[in-house]
Design an enzyme around this catalytic site. Structure first.
Site, PDB file in Angstrom:
ATOM      1  N   CYS A   1       1.031  -1.240   0.052  1.00 43.71           N
ATOM      2  CA  CYS A   1      -0.027   0.035   0.015  1.00 43.71           C
ATOM      3  C   CYS A   1       0.721   1.262   0.029  1.00 43.71           C
ATOM      4  O   CYS A   1       1.605   1.411   0.935  1.00 43.71           O
ATOM      5  CB  CYS A   1      -0.900  -0.172   1.218  1.00 43.71           C
ATOM      6  SG  CYS A   1      -2.120   1.586   1.392  1.00 43.71           S
TER       7      CYS A   1
ATOM      8  N   LYS B   1      -9.268  -9.654   5.528  1.00 43.22           N
ATOM      9  CA  LYS B   1      -9.021  -8.535   6.586  1.00 43.22           C
ATOM     10  C   LYS B   1      -9.585  -9.317   8.089  1.00 43.22           C
ATOM     11  O   LYS B   1     -10.932  -9.937   8.288  1.00 43.22           O
ATOM     12  CB  LYS B   1     -10.032  -7.477   6.440  1.00 43.22           C
ATOM     13  CG  LYS B   1      -9.653  -6.926   5.004  1.00 43.22           C
ATOM     14  CD  LYS B   1     -10.486  -5.795   4.771  1.00 43.22           C
ATOM     15  CE  LYS B   1     -10.150  -5.209   3.323  1.00 43.22           C
ATOM     16  NZ  LYS B   1     -11.154  -4.185   2.842  1.00 43.22           N
TER      17      LYS B   1
ATOM     18  N   GLU C   1      -7.307   7.306   7.250  1.00 41.85           N
ATOM     19  CA  GLU C   1      -6.885   8.246   6.173  1.00 41.85           C
ATOM     20  C   GLU C   1      -5.413   8.585   6.194  1.00 41.85           C
ATOM     21  O   GLU C   1      -5.216   9.423   7.090  1.00 41.85           O
ATOM     22  CB  GLU C   1      -8.107   9.184   5.896  1.00 41.85           C
ATOM     23  CG  GLU C   1      -9.071   8.951   5.354  1.00 41.85           C
ATOM     24  CD  GLU C   1      -9.040   8.117   3.916  1.00 41.85           C
ATOM     25  OE1 GLU C   1      -8.613   9.003   2.967  1.00 41.85           O
ATOM     26  OE2 GLU C   1      -9.432   7.221   3.647  1.00 41.85           O
ATOM     27  N   SER C   2      -4.589   8.469   5.246  1.00 41.03           N
ATOM     28  CA  SER C   2      -3.100   8.773   5.184  1.00 41.03           C
ATOM     29  C   SER C   2      -2.791  10.329   5.479  1.00 41.03           C
ATOM     30  O   SER C   2      -1.719  10.575   6.360  1.00 41.03           O
ATOM     31  CB  SER C   2      -2.612   8.315   4.132  1.00 41.03           C
ATOM     32  OG  SER C   2      -2.930   9.030   2.764  1.00 41.03           O
TER      33      SER C   2
ATOM     34  N   VAL D   1      -6.362   0.632   4.990  1.00 41.93           N
ATOM     35  CA  VAL D   1      -5.127   0.762   5.597  1.00 41.93           C
ATOM     36  C   VAL D   1      -4.751   2.307   4.804  1.00 41.93           C
ATOM     37  O   VAL D   1      -5.099   2.389   3.797  1.00 41.93           O
ATOM     38  CB  VAL D   1      -4.070   0.002   5.441  1.00 41.93           C
ATOM     39  CG1 VAL D   1      -4.280  -1.384   6.308  1.00 41.93           C
ATOM     40  CG2 VAL D   1      -3.662  -0.668   4.017  1.00 41.93           C
TER      41      VAL D   1
END
Length: 225
Positions: free
Chosen positions: A12, A39, A68-69, A52
């Site tokens: 990711c 998951k 949320e990145s 993720v």
């Protein structure tokens, strides 16, 4: 004491953003990898979107979950010691957020580029990607990073993008970066940075090739032709 745990997936790019931000700050954190095709229940209970990265923050006997990145990276920047990764000036900071979103749009194109089994779609996405990197070329200054010598969250967003091409280039030359000298220098600078190197799993290359094979990627078929 605050304990940070980054819930991750091996491929990711959004997870890598957060790992890079943590690395740039020199923050101690634990990393837990999950299989997004299977998951675990505990993950689904705490991830509102089932995605993720997640950042688990344990402090004073309680746990808070961030998702949320972009939100995770900004929290890391605002709470961890070390150099600031977002500009202090509000206008410049807003522009950086825009370029971070631009990076996310490139990732959306990359998803189709790497997973399509249709060579025509592959070529269409190759052209789209080349046009977007051309836009970036006109935005970059003297480098070697997005804004001179200061590492920013925009750099954290683009480093995982360039990592894809580190693998793709071993398959065939896409010519996406032809003539983009500032972008190529930026890419070369980022790949040498310790935080960037440590953000991906050691077997990232092998895992990405396996992912392409699973999707019968036209990238692989084109190289074999």
């Amino acid at each position: 004491m605050q304990k940070l745990t980054l819930i991750s997936h091996h491929l990711c790019p959004y997870v890598q953003r957060a790992a890079i931000a943590l690395g740039e700050k020199g923050a101690a954190f634990e990393r837990v990898f999950i299989d997004l095709d299977d998951k675990p229940d505990w993950f689904l209970k705490i991830s509102p979107l089932g995605k993720v990265p997640l950042l688990l923050i344990e402090e004073d006997g309680r746990q808070v979950v961030l998702f949320e990145s972009a939100a995770i990276c900004e929290y890391i920047d605002e709470t961890q010691p070390g150099p600031r990764l977002h500009p202090q000036d509000a206008l410049t900071r807003a522009r950086h957020r825009g370029w971070m979103e631009f990076g996310s749009s490139i990732l959306a194109d990359l998803w189709m580029y790497e997973t399509t089994s249709d060579r025509q779609v592959l070529e269409t996405k190759r052209t789209v990607l080349a046009s977007k990197f051309l836009i970036i070329e006109t935005e970059l200054s003297g480098g070697p990073l997005f804004v001179g010598k200061s590492f920013s969250l925009v750099d954290a967003v683009f480093a995982p993008i360039f990592r894809y091409f580190d693998v793709f280039d071993t398959i065939s030359d896409s010519h996406i970066f032809d003539g983009l000298e500032k972008v190529k220098r930026w890419r070369s600078t980022l790949v040498q940075r310790p935080s960037v190197r440590q953000a991906a799993a050691t077997d990232y290359h092998e895992r990405l090739i396996a992912f392409l094979q699973k999707h019968q990627s036209a990238l692989l078929e084109q190289a074999a032709a």
